[in-house]
Scaffold this active site. Structure first.
Site, mmCIF file in Angstrom:
data_model
loop_
_atom_site.group_PDB
_atom_site.id
_atom_site.type_symbol
_atom_site.label_atom_id
_atom_site.label_comp_id
_atom_site.label_asym_id
_atom_site.label_seq_id
_atom_site.Cartn_x
_atom_site.Cartn_y
_atom_site.Cartn_z
ATOM 1 N N ASN A 13 2.066 9.899 -52.942
ATOM 2 C CA ASN A 13 1.320 10.274 -54.158
ATOM 3 C C ASN A 13 0.394 9.077 -54.404
ATOM 4 O O ASN A 13 0.881 7.953 -54.627
ATOM 5 C CB ASN A 13 2.338 10.434 -55.288
ATOM 6 C CG ASN A 13 1.864 11.200 -56.506
ATOM 7 O OD1 ASN A 13 2.543 11.170 -57.534
ATOM 8 N ND2 ASN A 13 0.771 11.908 -56.417
ATOM 9 N N ASN A 65 -5.967 12.684 -64.257
ATOM 10 C CA ASN A 65 -5.781 13.558 -63.099
ATOM 11 C C ASN A 65 -7.106 13.798 -62.376
ATOM 12 O O ASN A 65 -8.186 13.473 -62.891
ATOM 13 C CB ASN A 65 -5.201 14.895 -63.563
ATOM 14 C CG ASN A 65 -3.745 14.797 -63.989
ATOM 15 O OD1 ASN A 65 -2.935 14.188 -63.303
ATOM 16 N ND2 ASN A 65 -3.416 15.405 -65.120
ATOM 17 N N CYS A 74 3.159 9.067 -65.448
ATOM 18 C CA CYS A 74 3.141 9.302 -64.012
ATOM 19 C C CYS A 74 4.198 8.403 -63.383
ATOM 20 O O CYS A 74 4.094 7.176 -63.449
ATOM 21 C CB CYS A 74 1.761 8.969 -63.462
ATOM 22 S SG CYS A 74 1.707 9.158 -61.688
ATOM 23 N N HIS A 166 7.371 19.639 -67.438
ATOM 24 C CA HIS A 166 7.797 20.102 -66.116
ATOM 25 C C HIS A 166 8.571 21.402 -66.242
ATOM 26 O O HIS A 166 9.379 21.566 -67.149
ATOM 27 C CB HIS A 166 8.707 19.071 -65.434
ATOM 28 C CG HIS A 166 7.991 17.819 -65.107
ATOM 29 N ND1 HIS A 166 7.349 17.621 -63.900
ATOM 30 C CD2 HIS A 166 7.776 16.697 -65.832
ATOM 31 C CE1 HIS A 166 6.776 16.421 -63.906
ATOM 32 N NE2 HIS A 166 7.017 15.846 -65.067
ATOM 33 N N GLU A 215 1.238 19.928 -59.075
ATOM 34 C CA GLU A 215 0.950 19.047 -60.210
ATOM 35 C C GLU A 215 -0.126 19.610 -61.119
ATOM 36 O O GLU A 215 -1.201 19.983 -60.645
ATOM 37 C CB GLU A 215 0.445 17.698 -59.696
ATOM 38 C CG GLU A 215 1.518 16.684 -59.535
ATOM 39 C CD GLU A 215 0.924 15.291 -59.342
ATOM 40 O OE1 GLU A 215 0.020 14.886 -60.101
ATOM 41 O OE2 GLU A 215 1.377 14.608 -58.425
ATOM 42 N N CYS A 224 6.164 13.533 -56.664
ATOM 43 C CA CYS A 224 5.984 13.483 -58.106
ATOM 44 C C CYS A 224 7.197 12.780 -58.702
ATOM 45 O O CYS A 224 8.316 13.303 -58.616
ATOM 46 C CB CYS A 224 5.856 14.904 -58.645
ATOM 47 S SG CYS A 224 5.789 15.003 -60.426
ATOM 48 N N GLY A 227 8.457 14.460 -61.815
ATOM 49 C CA GLY A 227 9.010 15.743 -61.367
ATOM 50 C C GLY A 227 10.373 15.578 -60.715
ATOM 51 O O GLY A 227 11.256 16.426 -60.869
#
Ligand code: ZDR
Length: 284
Positions: A13, A65, A74, A166, A215, A224, A227
């Site tokens: 990521n 983003n 994040c 989420h 995402e 993520c 996540g």
């Protein structure tokens, strides 16, 4: 405008990080994020992150983003942020505080002798009340294994906020999910007034989860962090995992623990890729 940056990745990521402690954020930060993150016309990244001063913590982190929207938090980004500020000697502490949209969080540089072997982040407490995630239609209740219809198919959804929203869906086979179609439909489903990140999770056993992510504001990414935390919380709430488990993502592994103090601890890698100066040329 010339922007000094470093490119980082955590489990694949990837982020462009900019030290903006002594400058103000550019006026067009949202448009700038779209241009910088573009993989063909820009540097290429899943997000643009700024290191800023804070009056509540040692630093403040803001993340944008690839679609220009701002995220509250994040997980992979904050590990990159932590290693950057430590290695660039912006702090001499190996455990410090970072103000984020999810509150003040605490990363810690994990070392074996002089070698950095990972970054652990106290990610704070998960938020489970629907209206605080936010998820519409459930009031203050938790959303655990609730039926949701997306593109004509019914899924069981468990929703968690790690500062950002989420929706976790357990599936039998991760290869069966058409992420590019289903992901955007979850993201913009009527349940989610601030849209949502969506995780598709296979429980391998009680201490191993396999996860793929769509995402919010980005697309399918290789990992993520928030996540992975949300997935562990969802697996525990559904009685499917222990409170400490490894989460395998497309781009690497994270260790996640929901500790007795109700905080989530995430441990994983963060690596610098390159540094550069972003200086936009004339468009023609
Ligand atoms: C998924 C994420 N990269 C992380 O590691 O936690 C967060 C990025 C922000 C996400 N796209 C959002 O909440 O809008």
């Amino acid at each position: 405008m010339a922007l000094n940056f470093t490119k980082w990745q955590g489990c694949g990521n990837d982020f462009v990080l900019v030290d903006a402690r002594k400058t103000s954020l550019p006026d067009d930060v949202s448009e700038l994020s779209k241009r910088v993150c573009d993989r063909h016309y820009g540097v290429g990244a899943d997000g643009l992150i700024f290191v800023l001063p804070s009056d509540k913590a040692d630093f403040c982190m803001r993340i944008f983003n690839t679609d220009g929207s701002e995220a509250e938090m994040c997980g992979n980004g904050i590990r990159c942020f932590a290693r950057l500020v430590y290695e660039e000697k912006m702090t001499d502490k190996d455990c410090f505080t970072v103000e984020t949209g999810a509150g003040v969080l605490t990363p810690r540089i994990v070392k074996d002798g002089d070698t950095i072997v990972g970054i652990e982040v106290d990610m704070g407490e998960p938020v489970l009340e629907a209206e605080r995630i936010p998820v519409k239609g459930f009031g203050e209740k938790r959303v655990v294994a609730e039926k949701i219809d997306v593109l004509g198919k019914r899924y069981n959804a468990t929703c968690v906020s790690m500062g950002n929203p989420h929706c976790v869906v357990f599936v039998g086979d991760i290869g069966d999910v058409a992420m590019e179609q289903v992901g955007p439909a979850f993201e913009r489903h009527a349940w989610f007034p601030r849209r949502t990140n969506t995780e598709f999770v296979v429980v391998r056993d009680r201490t191993h989860l396999r996860m793929r992510v769509w995402e919010r504001g980005a697309a399918v990414t290789l990992a993520c962090g928030t996540g992975a935390c949300a997935s562990l919380v969802a697996a525990v709430l559904n009685g499917r995992a222990e409170r400490k488990a490894e989460v395998e993502l497309d781009g690497g592994r994270l260790m996640i623990e929901w500790a007795d103090d109700n905080h989530i601890y995430m441990t994983g890698p963060a690596e610098k890729v390159f540094s550069g100066v972003y200086e936009e040329g004339e468009r023609c």
